[in-house]
Motif scaffolding. Structure first.
Motif, PDB file in Angstrom:
ATOM      1  N   ALA A  14       0.834  -1.207   0.000  1.00 14.72           N
ATOM      2  CA  ALA A  14       0.000   0.000   0.000  1.00 14.72           C
ATOM      3  C   ALA A  14       0.863   1.248   0.000  1.00 14.72           C
ATOM      4  N   TRP A  15       1.897   1.286   0.819  1.00 12.56           N
ATOM      5  CA  TRP A  15       2.784   2.444   0.886  1.00 12.56           C
ATOM      6  C   TRP A  15       3.523   2.615  -0.442  1.00 12.56           C
ATOM      7  N   PHE A  16       3.963   1.493  -1.025  1.00 10.43           N
ATOM      8  CA  PHE A  16       4.637   1.543  -2.320  1.00 10.43           C
ATOM      9  C   PHE A  16       3.735   2.202  -3.365  1.00 10.43           C
ATOM     10  N   TYR A  17       2.492   1.734  -3.464  1.00 11.26           N
ATOM     11  CA  TYR A  17       1.614   2.260  -4.503  1.00 11.26           C
ATOM     12  C   TYR A  17       1.174   3.688  -4.212  1.00 11.26           C
ATOM     13  N   PHE A  18       1.033   4.037  -2.947  1.00 14.75           N
ATOM     14  CA  PHE A  18       0.724   5.436  -2.634  1.00 14.75           C
ATOM     15  C   PHE A  18       1.816   6.362  -3.139  1.00 14.75           C
TER      16      PHE A  18
ATOM     17  N   SER B 284      -7.760  -1.127   0.283  1.00 19.36           N
ATOM     18  CA  SER B 284      -8.050  -2.514   0.618  1.00 19.36           C
ATOM     19  C   SER B 284      -6.857  -3.166   1.328  1.00 19.36           C
ATOM     20  N   ASP B 285      -5.657  -2.937   0.810  1.00 17.60           N
ATOM     21  CA  ASP B 285      -4.459  -3.488   1.447  1.00 17.60           C
ATOM     22  C   ASP B 285      -4.286  -2.955   2.863  1.00 17.60           C
ATOM     23  N   LEU B 286      -4.518  -1.661   3.046  1.00 19.80           N
ATOM     24  CA  LEU B 286      -4.374  -1.069   4.375  1.00 19.80           C
ATOM     25  C   LEU B 286      -5.397  -1.642   5.352  1.00 19.80           C
TER      26      LEU B 286
ATOM     27  N   ALA C  89      -2.103   4.674  11.337  1.00 21.47           N
ATOM     28  CA  ALA C  89      -1.479   5.981  11.139  1.00 21.47           C
ATOM     29  C   ALA C  89      -1.205   6.234   9.669  1.00 21.47           C
ATOM     30  N   LEU C  90      -0.670   5.236   8.969  1.00 21.22           N
ATOM     31  CA  LEU C  90      -0.410   5.413   7.541  1.00 21.22           C
ATOM     32  C   LEU C  90      -1.709   5.589   6.769  1.00 21.22           C
ATOM     33  N   LYS C  91      -2.741   4.882   7.154  1.00 22.54           N
ATOM     34  CA  LYS C  91      -4.034   5.051   6.483  1.00 22.54           C
ATOM     35  C   LYS C  91      -4.530   6.485   6.639  1.00 22.54           C
TER      36      LYS C  91
END
Length: 584
Positions: free
Chosen positions: A132-136, A175-177, A200-202
């Motif tokens: 999720a972080w990668f794609y963000f 969805s991943d988060l 927190a990342l979400k």
């Protein structure tokens, strides 16, 4: 040859992933990368997944240098100058997918071989967090990008697919988060990913996406409010869990700075950090070395700190802030200011004598001190954790989302920004209805809502020099601020002896770029000769302007980065982001 190179770039190498880890606690049945045994016990899963943490970019906390919070001594970054060069080589300019293939390989094999359902979901949650972080980061950089959720073979036609729509990719990120939040462990650990890290990342990602969609209205993207609601919900869940708190020892004069000076980040507030034992971080010299200390804070940032009473600094001076001298600017201000930049009477950590701004290191006069270490670190041997996510950001994410949605309450303020102001020694709480000032209304274009503007002003102050400001300006559609005139301290005129800290000793003498330095120099005084691109805002007086070159207007296409030309040549289904065809 290009096809071969492309395949080589995508080919998985287990040894490269695991080279920094200890040997497996299992005997592989076949080649390491082909062994199901890796994914059948926790030792193998942990060893493999430890490599995911290498993607945590501790250098990102220095990204304020790409914003209106900081100005370079003479050569600002390209987002300011618009002197762009298109990336050409495969995998350059941020268009690299190796990390994703490693994650998808892990996810595929965990799903296939791990029999323990709880163990399987926990490690899937970890991998999906990183995916999720990668794609963000990819969407933030390029907009639409190809969405890959499986490992591609050398003959897979999806190797040459086009870009998927931003909405599709970001729905997958969400969805991943959500999966990660459900399945990651709830134990606090500032150096490992947990349920709380995922929440927190979400909140961070959802705030970015929601505000991007709202303020970049020309993109016609749906569901801005849905994303802002996701942000508020994630932040509130973390807040209600009472797992984290605002670090304080009830010493507002030092608490804020002390949090960033600690060798080991304080787990009360810090949600995620990269341990100093894992990195060699070149940080302090960025602000103290004559060859590397090239960035100084801007007057734009300094002017956003409130008075110690909690009132607008701009309003308290009747709007007349452009000719306020350096010493006076620091009197009776929010205590975070003195804990972030050199102030009158400043004593550097690790020393015992007072010092003023070193104009050989920056040309704004506001030298950054937040997280800067003692002189023994001037060669780069940093010994402190790099803080990547802390609870204060989550509070600010929540407050901003609520403000944009028009739902900000007094309870929201008391739970969030008022706690941060209290740590900073600010006497007055923020109370509804919030009032803003002409400084904010004239600076920003996206909104006139005082609730939004004041929450974002608090965000700028609290998170200064932690790498957020560039992304904030981008998501707010405030790109014009990348090209505004950044200024430093006020100078009455050239060729005058100046006592910056008013201790009875002269500290500074400013010389125009076309004038010679005086021959009868006073001991202890810095003789600061401007370069050809420096100046004073009013000609022979005014605020220092480290980069007084005429700048182009910021255009909307500059919010997204270009795809390397060889990628487009190799994959004809890829299209370049609009506007970059103008760059030769």
């Amino acid at each position: 040859m290009k096809v071969i190179y492309k395949i080589a770039c995508l080919t998985f190498s287990a040894w490269s992933l695991l080279g920094c880890e200890s040997a497996f606690d299992i005997t592989p049945e076949t080649q390491i990368a082909e062994s199901p045994a890796i994914f059948e016990n926790e030792a193998g899963l942990q060893t493999f997944s430890n490599g995911f943490y290498n993607s945590l970019d501790f250098n990102s906390i220095k990204d304020d240098k790409f914003s209106d919070n900081m100005e370079h001594i003479a050569s600002p970054p390209t987002i300011r100058t618009a002197l762009y060069t298109l990336p050409t080589a495969l995998g350059s300019g941020g268009w690299s997918w190796t990390e994703l293939r490693n994650l998808n390989y892990f996810i595929t094999n965990v799903e296939q071989y791990t029999k323990d359902e709880e163990l399987k979901n926990r490690y899937l949650g970890l991998a999906k967090f990183f995916r999720a972080w990668f794609y963000f980061k990819k969407v933030k950089t390029f907009g639409d990008v190809p969405l890959y959720t499986k490992v591609l073979g050398t003959n897979d036609e999806d190797l040459y697919k086009g870009r998927d729509e931003r909405t599709v990719v970001m729905d997958h990120v969400l969805s991943d988060l959500n999966f990660a939040i459900e399945h990651l462990p709830a134990e606090k650990n500032k150096n490992r990913i947990s349920k709380w890290t995922a929440l927190a990342l979400k909140s961070r990602i959802s705030l970015f996406e929601g505000s991007w969609r709202k303020y970049h209205s020309a993109e016609n993207l749906p569901d801005a409010d849905k994303w802002l609601e996701e942000c508020a919900a994630a932040a509130k869940e973390l807040m209600d869990a009472n797992v984290y708190n605002i670090y304080t020892t009830a010493t507002p004069e030092t608490d804020y700075a002390a949090m960033f000076q600690a060798a080991e980040a304080n787990p009360d507030e810090v949600i995620l950090a990269r341990s100093a034992s894992q990195i060699y971080f070149y940080y302090t010299p960025e602000f103290t070395s004559t060859s590397n200390g090239n960035y100084g804070a801007t007057h734009s940032l300094i002017s956003d700190y409130t008075t110690i009473e909690g009132d607008s600094y701009y309003t308290s001076r009747g709007g007349d802030i452009m000719k306020v001298e350096y010493f006076d600017e620091f009197q009776n201000r929010d205590l975070r200011l003195k804990q972030s930049v050199v102030y009158p009477g400043y004593v550097r950590i690790g020393t015992s004598s007072k010092s003023v701004n070193d104009f050989a290191q920056n040309r704004t006069g506001y030298q950054v001190t937040k997280r800067v270490g003692p002189p023994l670190e001037d060669q780069g041997n940093d010994s402190r954790d790099a803080i990547l996510i802390r609870y204060a950001e989550v509070l600010l994410n929540y407050a901003e989302a609520r403000a944009i949605l028009g739902r900000l309450t007094q309870s929201d303020l008391d739970l969030t920004v008022n706690r941060l102001r209290e740590r900073a020694g600010v006497m007055k709480k923020m109370t509804l209805p919030l009032l803003t000032d002409a400084l904010q209304l004239n600076r920003y274009k996206r909104t006139t809502d005082p609730n939004v503007l004041e929450i974002c002003r608090e965000r700028r102050v609290e998170l200064a020099f932690e790498g957020f400001r560039r992304d904030d300006l981008i998501r707010w559609n405030e790109g014009h601020l990348f090209r505004s005139e950044y200024q430093g301290i006020y100078i009455k005129g050239f060729n005058q002896l100046i006592d910056l800290d008013r201790d009875g000793k002269y500290d500074l003498y400013v010389v125009n770029s076309t004038d010679p330095l005086p021959t009868d120099r006073v001991s202890g005084v810095q003789y600061f000769k401007l370069s050809s691109v420096n100046g004073l805002s009013e000609g022979n007086s005014g605020r220092l302007t480290p980069y007084n070159i005429t700048k182009k207007n910021f255009e909307d296409w500059e919010y997204l980065s270009p795809i390397p030309q060889e990628e487009i040549t190799l994959n004809t289904n890829l299209t370049q982001n609009p506007g970059w065809d103008k760059i030769q």
